[in-house]
Design a protein around this motif. Structure first.
Motif, PDB file in Angstrom:
ATOM      1  N   PRO A  12      -2.532  -4.444   4.375  1.00 34.39           N
ATOM      2  CA  PRO A  12      -2.955  -4.300   5.705  1.00 34.39           C
ATOM      3  C   PRO A  12      -3.177  -2.829   6.077  1.00 34.39           C
ATOM      4  O   PRO A  12      -4.319  -2.600   6.721  1.00 34.39           O
TER       5      PRO A  12
ATOM      6  N   ARG B 260      -8.733  -3.908   9.814  1.00 34.34           N
ATOM      7  CA  ARG B 260      -7.583  -4.354   9.284  1.00 34.34           C
ATOM      8  C   ARG B 260      -7.548  -5.939   9.366  1.00 34.34           C
ATOM      9  O   ARG B 260      -7.629  -6.564  10.444  1.00 34.34           O
TER      10      ARG B 260
ATOM     11  N   ASN C 238      -9.093  -3.571   2.500  1.00 34.91           N
ATOM     12  CA  ASN C 238      -9.486  -3.147   4.152  1.00 34.91           C
ATOM     13  C   ASN C 238      -9.902  -1.765   4.165  1.00 34.91           C
ATOM     14  O   ASN C 238     -10.831  -1.605   5.315  1.00 34.91           O
TER      15      ASN C 238
END
Length: 286
Positions: A126, A138, A132
């Motif tokens: 994340p 995120r 991402n």
């Protein structure tokens, strides 16, 4: 003379018989024996009868792991088969660089599953993860209960895609050109050529790919261990993880042996159903 030839035959078979006995039949016998014994990996082994079987067959977590594995199979096998065929249709053309592309597609399958899992763990991270960063937001890919299983499935499809594609390439190239030329004269071109000529002639390959695909997903452990360790909230708790946890974390190898036998029975039933489905639909003659 006949006895000598028979003795030579048995002598030639002996290495294979020893291999089958030591690495196939003996492990099966040990698992069956262990399934009716109680052992904590340290103390003495005691006969427990059917206690392990009763506890496992009424264990909701084991039933949940079977359902998770079936769900993972339902995602991975159709996806990798369809994508593998699409890739094979492109790679089957004898163009420049096709050999290099086949090797590149097969590389993930040749890599160690744990190494693949570690790489994808970084991609799915994340914070600082490649995916991402590409999306610009995120997303908790591996810790979200809704996204963890699809993320694991995506990794398995990516890993097995080259393996599946190579078998389809071999199958497509084995189709005689005369059949394809005759079909083209009858108007079988483009999608019609794939639907009415190539796919029916690839049924033996399709059977093999589907059977090995199901078996591979049911034996999945390394990638799940590296990515999620069965979490979050047991959403990726496949049977491989459950057997490992039961044998080496809970120290109940007897229960783990029962689970292994149950999984073997499930895979046997699925494989038998696939065999019966394809048996009357497969032609081995072109």
């Amino acid at each position: 003379m006949d006895r000598r030839r028979a003795a030579v035959g048995y002598a030639l078979l002996l290495p294979s018989l020893v291999g089958v006995g030591c690495f196939l039949l003996l492990p099966i016998a040990v698992v069956l024996w262990l399934s009716v014994h109680s052992w904590n990996l340290l103390g003495p082994i005691e006969f427990s009868g059917w206690d392990n079987w009763r506890s496992v067959l009424t264990d909701r977590r084991f039933g949940h792991s079977i359902l998770v594995t079936l769900a993972l199979t339902a995602i991975v096998v159709p996806a990798q088969t369809a994508l593998g065929f699409a890739v094979a249709a492109m790679l089957a053309r004898r163009g420049r660089g096709s050999t290099v592309l086949r090797v590149m597609y097969a590389l993930p399958w040749m890599c160690a599953p744990v190494a693949v899992g570690v790489v994808w763990q970084w991609i799915f991270a994340p914070t600082g993860g490649a995916l991402n960063a590409l999306l610009g937001e995120r997303v908790e890919w591996l810790s979200s209960p809704a996204l963890a299983l699809p993320a694991v499935a995506a990794v398995l499809v990516w890993t097995n895609l080259g393996y599946v594609a190579l078998f389809f390439v071999a199958g497509i190239r084995a189709i005689p050109g005369e059949i394809l030329d005759a079909g083209a004269l009858d108007g079988a071109v483009g999608w019609r050529r794939i639907r009415w000529l190539i796919l029916p002639l690839l049924r033996p390959t399709m059977f093999f790919v589907l059977v090995t695909g199901v078996l591979t997903v049911f034996q999945t452990f390394d990638a799940v261990y590296a990515l999620t360790r069965g979490g979050p909230d047991h959403r990726t708790d496949v049977v491989g993880m459950r057997i490992y946890s039961e044998a080496f974390e809970a120290a109940h190898p007897g229960r783990a042996a029962v689970m292994a036998v149950v999984v073997f029975a499930v895979m046997f039933v699925i494989t038998l159903a696939q065999h019966r489905y394809f048996r009357e639909r497969v032609s081995h003659e072109y």
